[in-house]
Write an enzyme that holds these catalytic residues in place. Structure first.
Site, PDB file in Angstrom:
ATOM      1  N   VAL A  18      25.625 -46.456 -36.379  1.00  0.00           N
ATOM      2  CA  VAL A  18      26.894 -46.404 -35.628  1.00  0.00           C
ATOM      3  C   VAL A  18      27.537 -45.020 -35.757  1.00  0.00           C
ATOM      4  O   VAL A  18      27.979 -44.426 -34.754  1.00  0.00           O
ATOM      5  CB  VAL A  18      27.872 -47.500 -36.112  1.00  0.00           C
ATOM      6  CG1 VAL A  18      29.124 -47.501 -35.242  1.00  0.00           C
ATOM      7  CG2 VAL A  18      27.205 -48.870 -36.094  1.00  0.00           C
TER       8      VAL A  18
ATOM      9  N   LYS B 199      32.583 -56.075 -39.941  1.00  0.00           N
ATOM     10  CA  LYS B 199      33.030 -57.480 -39.806  1.00  0.00           C
ATOM     11  C   LYS B 199      33.114 -58.190 -41.145  1.00  0.00           C
ATOM     12  O   LYS B 199      33.983 -59.037 -41.361  1.00  0.00           O
ATOM     13  CB  LYS B 199      32.094 -58.249 -38.880  1.00  0.00           C
ATOM     14  CG  LYS B 199      30.623 -58.162 -39.251  1.00  0.00           C
ATOM     15  CD  LYS B 199      29.840 -57.476 -38.169  1.00  0.00           C
ATOM     16  CE  LYS B 199      28.481 -57.012 -38.617  1.00  0.00           C
ATOM     17  NZ  LYS B 199      27.760 -56.288 -37.595  1.00  0.00           N
TER      18      LYS B 199
ATOM     19  N   GLU C  48      37.240 -53.063 -32.932  1.00  0.00           N
ATOM     20  CA  GLU C  48      36.561 -53.570 -31.728  1.00  0.00           C
ATOM     21  C   GLU C  48      35.062 -53.740 -31.931  1.00  0.00           C
ATOM     22  O   GLU C  48      34.457 -54.708 -31.452  1.00  0.00           O
ATOM     23  CB  GLU C  48      36.818 -52.609 -30.552  1.00  0.00           C
ATOM     24  CG  GLU C  48      36.221 -53.048 -29.236  1.00  0.00           C
ATOM     25  CD  GLU C  48      36.823 -54.365 -28.742  1.00  0.00           C
ATOM     26  OE1 GLU C  48      37.980 -54.361 -28.335  1.00  0.00           O
ATOM     27  OE2 GLU C  48      36.115 -55.401 -28.772  1.00  0.00           O
TER      28      GLU C  48
ATOM     29  N   GLU D 205      16.372 -56.952 -39.836  1.00  0.00           N
ATOM     30  CA  GLU D 205      16.427 -56.281 -41.138  1.00  0.00           C
ATOM     31  C   GLU D 205      15.273 -56.757 -42.016  1.00  0.00           C
ATOM     32  O   GLU D 205      14.751 -57.856 -41.816  1.00  0.00           O
ATOM     33  CB  GLU D 205      17.730 -56.662 -41.859  1.00  0.00           C
ATOM     34  CG  GLU D 205      19.000 -56.337 -41.118  1.00  0.00           C
ATOM     35  CD  GLU D 205      19.394 -54.880 -41.234  1.00  0.00           C
ATOM     36  OE1 GLU D 205      18.906 -54.205 -42.163  1.00  0.00           O
ATOM     37  OE2 GLU D 205      20.166 -54.417 -40.380  1.00  0.00           O
TER      38      GLU D 205
ATOM     39  N   LYS E 160      31.824 -62.685 -37.542  1.00  0.00           N
ATOM     40  CA  LYS E 160      32.399 -62.329 -36.236  1.00  0.00           C
ATOM     41  C   LYS E 160      33.261 -63.472 -35.697  1.00  0.00           C
ATOM     42  O   LYS E 160      34.328 -63.255 -35.129  1.00  0.00           O
ATOM     43  CB  LYS E 160      31.273 -61.995 -35.253  1.00  0.00           C
ATOM     44  CG  LYS E 160      30.484 -60.755 -35.678  1.00  0.00           C
ATOM     45  CD  LYS E 160      29.177 -60.647 -34.940  1.00  0.00           C
ATOM     46  CE  LYS E 160      28.369 -59.454 -35.402  1.00  0.00           C
ATOM     47  NZ  LYS E 160      26.978 -59.471 -34.899  1.00  0.00           N
TER      48      LYS E 160
HETATM   49  N1  LIG Z   1      24.107 -51.196 -36.388  1.00  0.00           N
HETATM   50  C1  LIG Z   1      24.793 -51.873 -35.489  1.00  0.00           C
HETATM   51  O1  LIG Z   1      24.335 -52.074 -34.363  1.00  0.00           O
HETATM   52  C2  LIG Z   1      26.164 -52.408 -35.832  1.00  0.00           C
HETATM   53  C3  LIG Z   1      26.850 -53.158 -34.856  1.00  0.00           C
HETATM   54  C4  LIG Z   1      28.139 -53.618 -35.135  1.00  0.00           C
HETATM   55  C5  LIG Z   1      28.698 -53.344 -36.346  1.00  0.00           C
HETATM   56  N2  LIG Z   1      28.002 -52.623 -37.285  1.00  0.00           N
HETATM   57  C6  LIG Z   1      28.664 -52.356 -38.566  1.00  0.00           C
HETATM   58  O2  LIG Z   1      28.824 -50.945 -38.692  1.00  0.00           O
HETATM   59  C7  LIG Z   1      28.770 -50.569 -40.046  1.00  0.00           C
HETATM   60  C8  LIG Z   1      27.683 -49.506 -40.220  1.00  0.00           C
HETATM   61  O3  LIG Z   1      26.452 -50.056 -39.802  1.00  0.00           O
HETATM   62  P1  LIG Z   1      25.158 -49.127 -39.533  1.00  0.00           P
HETATM   63  O4  LIG Z   1      24.166 -50.016 -38.858  1.00  0.00           O
HETATM   64  O5  LIG Z   1      25.541 -47.850 -38.893  1.00  0.00           O
HETATM   65  O6  LIG Z   1      24.669 -48.882 -41.027  1.00  0.00           O
HETATM   66  P2  LIG Z   1      23.585 -47.843 -41.541  1.00  0.00           P
HETATM   67  O7  LIG Z   1      22.734 -47.353 -40.411  1.00  0.00           O
HETATM   68  O8  LIG Z   1      22.929 -48.475 -42.719  1.00  0.00           O
HETATM   69  O9  LIG Z   1      24.468 -46.604 -42.045  1.00  0.00           O
HETATM   70  C9  LIG Z   1      25.278 -46.660 -43.165  1.00  0.00           C
HETATM   71  C10 LIG Z   1      25.817 -45.274 -43.451  1.00  0.00           C
HETATM   72  O10 LIG Z   1      26.653 -45.370 -44.604  1.00  0.00           O
HETATM   73  C11 LIG Z   1      26.252 -44.365 -45.535  1.00  0.00           C
HETATM   74  N3  LIG Z   1      26.485 -44.862 -46.881  1.00  0.00           N
HETATM   75  C12 LIG Z   1      25.936 -45.940 -47.491  1.00  0.00           C
HETATM   76  N4  LIG Z   1      26.420 -46.077 -48.737  1.00  0.00           N
HETATM   77  C13 LIG Z   1      27.286 -45.058 -48.920  1.00  0.00           C
HETATM   78  C14 LIG Z   1      28.076 -44.634 -49.996  1.00  0.00           C
HETATM   79  N5  LIG Z   1      28.101 -45.295 -51.161  1.00  0.00           N
HETATM   80  N6  LIG Z   1      28.858 -43.542 -49.833  1.00  0.00           N
HETATM   81  C15 LIG Z   1      28.854 -42.864 -48.665  1.00  0.00           C
HETATM   82  N7  LIG Z   1      28.110 -43.208 -47.603  1.00  0.00           N
HETATM   83  C16 LIG Z   1      27.336 -44.295 -47.747  1.00  0.00           C
HETATM   84  C17 LIG Z   1      24.791 -44.111 -45.275  1.00  0.00           C
HETATM   85  O11 LIG Z   1      24.461 -42.813 -45.733  1.00  0.00           O
HETATM   86  P3  LIG Z   1      23.018 -42.120 -45.517  1.00  0.00           P
HETATM   87  O12 LIG Z   1      22.861 -41.945 -44.024  1.00  0.00           O
HETATM   88  O13 LIG Z   1      23.112 -40.850 -46.214  1.00  0.00           O
HETATM   89  O14 LIG Z   1      22.009 -43.081 -46.098  1.00  0.00           O
HETATM   90  C18 LIG Z   1      24.738 -44.258 -43.744  1.00  0.00           C
HETATM   91  O15 LIG Z   1      25.059 -43.026 -43.145  1.00  0.00           O
HETATM   92  C19 LIG Z   1      28.518 -51.871 -40.830  1.00  0.00           C
HETATM   93  O16 LIG Z   1      29.742 -52.388 -41.260  1.00  0.00           O
HETATM   94  C20 LIG Z   1      27.887 -52.772 -39.791  1.00  0.00           C
HETATM   95  O17 LIG Z   1      28.092 -54.142 -40.071  1.00  0.00           O
HETATM   96  C21 LIG Z   1      26.756 -52.163 -37.042  1.00  0.00           C
END
Ligand SMILES: NC(=O)c1ccc[n+]([C@@H]2O[C@H](COP(=O)([O-])OP(=O)(O)OC[C@H]3O[C@@H](n4cnc5c(N)ncnc54)[C@H](OP(=O)(O)O)[C@@H]3O)[C@@H](O)[C@H]2O)c1
Length: 426
Positions: free
Chosen positions: A15, A104, A128, A189, A204
């Site tokens: 994201v 969420k 959102e 996942e 959600k």
């Molecule tokens: N993916 C989707 O389609 C989607 C849809 C709706 C909502 N969401 C929500 O959006 C949020 C992010 O999801 P995502 O899919 O983007 O996750 P993601 O791809 O796993 O990315 C997580 C990010 O957080 C960073 N991170 C993890 N632990 C950390 C820490 N302790 N300190 C600082 N940074 C840290 C990671 O760093 P690194 O990059 O360095 O590893 C990465 O950049 C979540 O709450 C998820 O539920 C996601």
């Protein structure tokens, strides 16, 4: 234009990357919409050296420092209902910074306390992207569909489950088989429990129910059942009856109380929800006299989710509506959970039984004793010695009666697997 709107972004994964790219590509237009220049002044993630495919300025190893600096908004895209994400959001709100998040899990668990903290500090908390990704359903419920009391919200809110069920239907393959393929393709996942177990949909749903009914998000009051027990037979039988199986999050009023459930449900093949395919999401809102409204689109992924986050950032910059759940936090009612076992519907029932005389009569007897009457039935023979599937559709009956009958039926040594019951959504 008034002063620059300073944006700090924590989390540069799926994201976060989408948000960085969208702001780089369309920052000028978005600034015009906001009426202020939008500028990213700080970013943080775990690994500074990761190749990310976009320019990074203002890096810090400590995401919490973003909540203490000069940013106007902190965008939390790390995830998790505790730990650094919670600390970051709380610190940012306490320091009078707006917060935008896609998290969420955090909001479903701590929504009320965070809304109170935002109000106390005169800032906004926007989410959102947290429910149904790119679909603007939070805005629709918070600001659009407010004139009439909402009776029900029903949603396909997890793309992984919908992808698996769609693939099972088109290919006739088992849940395990399709899940493995989905994992290999990156659609599921490595640990799929939160998705296929229904927990992600529950997060959600708790948020959508709060917006729809003016209640405190109450994750503990969501009854949750996933899709791992759904068989190719269930899907094939559903199709014979003119239905499709979908994992739904359903929040509705029953006798003045709120029922929140996540479960596989039979939906008619021609209904809007039945035609939400693959990884898409869909949400049906029943807004009383105003009518029914259906929203569908991409519920996850880089661009759709970033689209929702960007909308929140621009709204925060422009000084848009501030109440987190559509009402002052103090006026959110405690959710009064309905007794879910009183929910009435027709039911799909499947029994795997030994093909011996008297089994059908005994099942029919147990159902009759619990007051469950059968509308139609299909029985399929297999090879000699193998269990056979008996499938029934009931007339409208309260869940409690069906559960009572299935408990008695499941106790028989002629019944080979736990009986399956799936509600038919009207
Ligand atoms: N993916 C989707 O389609 C989607 C849809 C709706 C909502 N969401 C929500 O959006 C949020 C992010 O999801 P995502 O899919 O983007 O996750 P993601 O791809 O796993 O990315 C997580 C990010 O957080 C960073 N991170 C993890 N632990 C950390 C820490 N302790 N300190 C600082 N940074 C840290 C990671 O760093 P690194 O990059 O360095 O590893 C990465 O950049 C979540 O709450 C998820 O539920 C996601």
């Amino acid at each position: 234009m008034t002063a620059t709107f300073k944006i700090a972004i924590a989390g540069l994964g799926t994201v976060g990357s989408g948000v960085m790219k969208a702001l780089a590509a369309r920052g000028e237009d978005l600034s015009r919409r906001a009426g202020r220049k939008l500028e990213i002044t700080g970013v943080s993630a775990r690994d500074r050296n990761k190749a990310r495919g976009f320019d990074i300025t203002g890096w810090t190893d400590d995401p919490l420092s973003l909540a203490k600096g000069d940013a106007d908004v902190v965008v939390e895209l790390i995830g998790g209902d505790e730990g650094i994400a919670r600390q970051l959001v709380e610190t940012a709100l306490t320091n009078k910074k707006h917060v935008v998040t896609a998290n969420k899990a955090l909001l479903a668990k701590h929504g009320l306390a965070l809304a109170q903290l935002a109000e106390k500090n005169g800032v906004t908390l926007k989410f959102e992207a947290a429910a149904a990704g790119g679909i603007p359903i939070v805005k629709a419920l918070r600001e659009g569909l407010i004139a009439q009391p909402i009776d029900a919200v029903k949603g396909i809110l997890n793309g992984t489950c919908n992808y698996i069920l769609t693939e099972m239907e088109s290919s006739g393959r088992s849940f395990d088989d399709v899940l493995k393929e989905a994992q290999a393709k990156g659609y599921a996942e490595a640990d799929p429990t939160l998705d296929v177990g229904g927990g992600d949909t529950a997060h959600k749903l708790a948020l959508l129910a709060s917006l729809a009914f003016g209640t405190v998000p109450d994750l503990n009051a969501v009854a949750v059942e996933g899709i791992a027990h759904i068989t190719p037979d269930d899907i094939a039988f559903a199709s014979e009856f003119g239905f499709r199986i979908k994992l739904l999050g359903v929040a509705k009023r029953i006798h003045g109380k709120i029922d929140q459930k996540v479960h596989p449900a039979m939906v008619r093949v021609r209904s809007a929800l039945a035609n939400v395919s693959g990884a898409a999401n869909g949400v049906l809102v029943d807004a009383g006299e105003a009518g029914s409204f259906f929203f569908s689109g991409r519920g996850a992924g880089e661009a759709p989710t970033a689209s929702a986050v960007i909308a929140d950032i621009v709204e925060a910059a422009a000084g848009g509506p501030s109440s987190v759940f559509g009402r002052p936090a103090a006026s959110l009612a405690r959710l009064d959970p309905a007794d879910g076992s009183r929910a009435v519907s027709a039911w799909y029932l499947r029994f795997e039984v030994l093909d011996v005389p008297g089994v059908l009569a005994s099942i029919a007897g147990n159902l009759a004793e619990a007051g469950v009457s059968i509308e139609s039935m299909i029985q399929r023979g297999r090879a000699p010695g193998e269990p056979v599937a008996i499938v029934m559709i009931t007339h409208e009956t309260a869940q409690a009666g069906v559960e009572r009958a299935l408990k008695a039926i499941g106790a028989s040594d002629k019944v080979r697997a736990r009986p399956c019951m799936i509600p038919m959504e009207a």
